[in-house]
Design a protein around this motif. Structure first.
Motif, mmCIF file in Angstrom:
data_model
loop_
_atom_site.group_PDB
_atom_site.id
_atom_site.type_symbol
_atom_site.label_atom_id
_atom_site.label_comp_id
_atom_site.label_asym_id
_atom_site.label_seq_id
_atom_site.Cartn_x
_atom_site.Cartn_y
_atom_site.Cartn_z
ATOM 1 N N TYR A 1 0.824 -1.207 0.000
ATOM 2 C CA TYR A 1 0.000 0.000 0.000
ATOM 3 C C TYR A 1 0.862 1.263 0.000
ATOM 4 O O TYR A 1 0.528 2.241 -0.655
ATOM 5 C CB TYR A 1 -0.931 0.015 1.216
ATOM 6 N N GLY A 2 1.968 1.247 0.749
ATOM 7 C CA GLY A 2 2.809 2.429 0.836
ATOM 8 C C GLY A 2 2.235 3.457 1.800
ATOM 9 O O GLY A 2 1.023 3.501 2.021
ATOM 10 N N PHE A 3 3.114 4.266 2.380
ATOM 11 C CA PHE A 3 2.701 5.256 3.376
ATOM 12 C C PHE A 3 3.476 6.558 3.144
ATOM 13 O O PHE A 3 4.222 6.673 2.178
ATOM 14 C CB PHE A 3 2.921 4.707 4.789
ATOM 15 N N HIS A 4 3.293 7.514 4.034
ATOM 16 C CA HIS A 4 3.884 8.856 3.880
ATOM 17 C C HIS A 4 3.430 9.510 2.579
ATOM 18 O O HIS A 4 4.074 10.436 2.077
ATOM 19 C CB HIS A 4 5.423 8.807 3.897
ATOM 20 N N GLY A 5 2.298 9.051 2.028
ATOM 21 C CA GLY A 5 1.864 9.570 0.738
ATOM 22 C C GLY A 5 1.575 11.058 0.745
ATOM 23 O O GLY A 5 1.826 11.743 -0.256
ATOM 24 N N THR A 6 1.036 11.559 1.861
ATOM 25 C CA THR A 6 0.749 12.993 1.949
ATOM 26 C C THR A 6 2.029 13.802 1.819
ATOM 27 O O THR A 6 2.083 14.821 1.120
ATOM 28 C CB THR A 6 0.055 13.308 3.284
ATOM 29 N N SER A 7 3.097 13.321 2.471
ATOM 30 C CA SER A 7 4.384 14.001 2.392
ATOM 31 C C SER A 7 4.990 13.877 0.994
ATOM 32 O O SER A 7 5.472 14.863 0.415
ATOM 33 C CB SER A 7 5.352 13.425 3.422
ATOM 34 N N ASP B 1 6.774 9.585 -11.107
ATOM 35 C CA ASP B 1 6.940 9.839 -12.533
ATOM 36 C C ASP B 1 5.798 10.730 -13.016
ATOM 37 O O ASP B 1 4.643 10.309 -13.061
ATOM 38 C CB ASP B 1 6.933 8.508 -13.296
ATOM 39 N N GLY B 2 6.128 11.976 -13.324
ATOM 40 C CA GLY B 2 5.098 12.902 -13.785
ATOM 41 C C GLY B 2 4.032 13.180 -12.748
ATOM 42 O O GLY B 2 2.864 13.393 -13.072
ATOM 43 N N GLY B 3 4.407 13.170 -11.474
ATOM 44 C CA GLY B 3 3.464 13.416 -10.394
ATOM 45 C C GLY B 3 2.748 12.170 -9.912
ATOM 46 O O GLY B 3 1.933 12.248 -8.984
ATOM 47 N N ILE B 4 3.041 11.006 -10.507
ATOM 48 C CA ILE B 4 2.374 9.756 -10.175
ATOM 49 C C ILE B 4 3.338 8.839 -9.436
ATOM 50 O O ILE B 4 4.455 8.591 -9.895
ATOM 51 C CB ILE B 4 1.877 9.047 -11.454
ATOM 52 N N SER B 5 2.899 8.317 -8.289
ATOM 53 C CA SER B 5 3.717 7.362 -7.545
ATOM 54 C C SER B 5 3.723 6.025 -8.275
ATOM 55 O O SER B 5 2.668 5.425 -8.523
ATOM 56 C CB SER B 5 3.170 7.176 -6.127
ATOM 57 N N VAL B 6 4.932 5.551 -8.639
ATOM 58 C CA VAL B 6 5.051 4.277 -9.360
ATOM 59 C C VAL B 6 5.783 3.218 -8.551
ATOM 60 O O VAL B 6 5.757 2.041 -8.894
ATOM 61 C CB VAL B 6 5.736 4.469 -10.726
ATOM 62 N N GLU B 7 6.448 3.607 -7.469
ATOM 63 C CA GLU B 7 7.103 2.667 -6.563
ATOM 64 C C GLU B 7 7.297 3.342 -5.220
ATOM 65 O O GLU B 7 7.470 4.557 -5.143
ATOM 66 C CB GLU B 7 8.464 2.219 -7.090
ATOM 67 N N THR B 8 7.272 2.542 -4.163
ATOM 68 C CA THR B 8 7.538 3.073 -2.828
ATOM 69 C C THR B 8 8.014 1.949 -1.934
ATOM 70 O O THR B 8 7.721 0.776 -2.176
ATOM 71 C CB THR B 8 6.292 3.771 -2.246
ATOM 72 N N SER B 9 8.771 2.307 -0.902
ATOM 73 C CA SER B 9 9.484 1.292 -0.134
ATOM 74 C C SER B 9 8.657 0.642 0.961
ATOM 75 O O SER B 9 8.861 -0.526 1.288
ATOM 76 C CB SER B 9 10.750 1.908 0.484
ATOM 77 N N MET B 10 7.733 1.381 1.579
ATOM 78 C CA MET B 10 6.885 0.766 2.595
ATOM 79 C C MET B 10 5.863 -0.136 1.919
ATOM 80 O O MET B 10 5.503 0.072 0.759
ATOM 81 C CB MET B 10 6.196 1.831 3.451
ATOM 82 N N GLY B 11 5.385 -1.146 2.641
ATOM 83 C CA GLY B 11 4.572 -2.160 2.005
ATOM 84 C C GLY B 11 3.150 -2.242 2.488
ATOM 85 O O GLY B 11 2.422 -1.255 2.503
ATOM 86 N N MET B 12 2.737 -3.440 2.893
ATOM 87 C CA MET B 12 1.407 -3.625 3.457
ATOM 88 C C MET B 12 1.267 -2.824 4.747
ATOM 89 O O MET B 12 0.192 -2.337 5.085
ATOM 90 C CB MET B 12 1.167 -5.106 3.714
#
Length: 373
Positions: free
Chosen positions: A154-160, A196-207
């Motif tokens: 899912y990924g986190f810290h998305g707001t930041s 990429d272009g304002g779109i999250s395509v990978e992130t390190s945190m998981g479930m």
């Protein structure tokens, strides 16, 4: 709409900020702590919210309330107006974030009761990463079992990550849609995102927020079989393993201290355990930088943010040393500059802009709340 009341509710605290969304300035901020703890004069979150509103007084007209919610699962990919139904869905998602969503709900319920006549909006840490492609969010386990129990990244810290990537584009004077950006959110909790272009395509945190980088007290990436080994050989149960990985690992587990500043001080005095821990920390960050450049197919900007990322010049310099072949260069004078402003730390003309951009999750929550309404 001018003033948005931003609430970040923990299990025993309410952190709040009143933000004027027209000027984007903080009007008032504060923290109520030790809610429900023995000896506290704040018995529950309802009492805590009343205290907050007493502090705000009647001179401030709250137009809306923006709530930080950690886990939105696959249900929420953007800021969402809170209804009884949405509140119930956030509650159901507590199975994925048992340490966070129940605490967030306490603040939501208290605020909705105290301020029933204004709209309340949930802004989810996971929402920004709902754009991850299936190849990035899928774990290679039994597909039917994973789907039944919502096991995926899912990924986190998305707001930041969202806020910082947009600020980076603004700082560079370039369209966000044209930029390939890696954001390093390095605090007590830490994560990386490829954008990429304002779109999250990978992130390190998981479930959960456990996966990925070495953190203050969290292990980050670890072979799952190591936990099976510890269960069999050391007799550790599930609760003990949870405690180990989330609260007794990371820098704390390696050095006995979870604060990066203290670990760095110890290393400067020749503490071998501290220096070894910092090497592990830097190694993990570098590994993700390399992987995410490959995912992005290039890099325009590498951005440091959050407490460690914004303030630790030595860590930035040592982490990026040797990455010049990727176009990543650090100007030592720029890097050593102490500032609360967005800034370059790469030299003029460097192929990759290396930046320090202070994060502001409260402002981002206020922006998303205002935009929705």
């Amino acid at each position: 709409m001018t003033q948005v009341f931003v609430v970040n509710s923990g299990s025993s605290s309410i952190k709040y900020q009143l933000i004027d969304v027209e000027t984007e300035e903080s009007v008032l901020s504060g923290l109520v702590e030790r809610i429900g703890e023995p000896g506290s004069d704040v018995p529950d979150h309802e009492a805590g919210m009343r205290r907050v509103l007493e502090t705000l007084g009647t001179e401030h007209q709250i137009a809306a309330v923006g709530h930080r919610v950690v886990h939105g699962g696959s249900l929420f990919d953007s800021a969402t107006l809170i209804t009884d139904g949405v509140e119930a869905q956030i509650d159901e998602l507590s199975a994925l974030a048992p340490l966070h969503n129940p605490a967030n709900l306490l603040g939501i319920r208290a605020a909705r009761q105290a301020l029933p006549d204004v709209p309340h909006v949930a802004v989810f840490d996971t929402a920004f990463h709902q754009t991850l492609p299936p190849a990035a969010y899928t774990y290679a386990i039994d597909a039917e079992l994973a789907a039944k129990h919502h096991v995926r990244r899912y990924g986190f810290h998305g707001t930041s990550h969202k806020y910082v990537s947009e600020q980076a584009a603004r700082f560079l004077g370039r369209p966000l849609a044209s930029l390939k950006i890696i954001v390093l959110h390095l605090g007590n909790g830490a994560s990386v995102a490829a954008i990429d272009g304002g779109i999250s395509v990978e992130t390190s945190m998981g479930m959960t927020p456990l996966e990925g980088l070495v953190m203050g007290t969290r292990s980050g990436d670890i072979d799952p079989a190591a936990l099976i080994h510890l269960h069999r050989q050391a007799g550790l149960g599930f609760d003990e393993l949870d405690e180990l990985l989330n609260r007794r690992s990371g820098l704390l587990g390696l050095t006995g201290n979870g604060d990066m500043r203290d670990v760095q001080d110890a290393a400067s005095r020749g503490d071998e355990f501290a220096e070894a821990a910092l090497a592990v920390y830097r190694h993990r960050v570098r590994r993700y930088i390399g992987a995410y450049i490959a995912h992005l197919g290039g890099l325009d900007a590498l951005v440091f943010t959050a407490g460690v990322g914004e303030n630790n010049a030595l860590l930035r310099r040592r982490t990026l040393a040797g990455l010049e072949f990727l176009g990543i260069h650090v100007d030592n004078d720029r890097n050593e500059l102490v500032s609360k402003q967005a800034r370059h730390i790469s030299p003029e003309g460097a192929p990759v802009a290396v930046l320090v951009i202070p994060t502001n999750e409260e402002l981002e929550i206020a922006r998303q709340t205002a935009a929705l309404l």
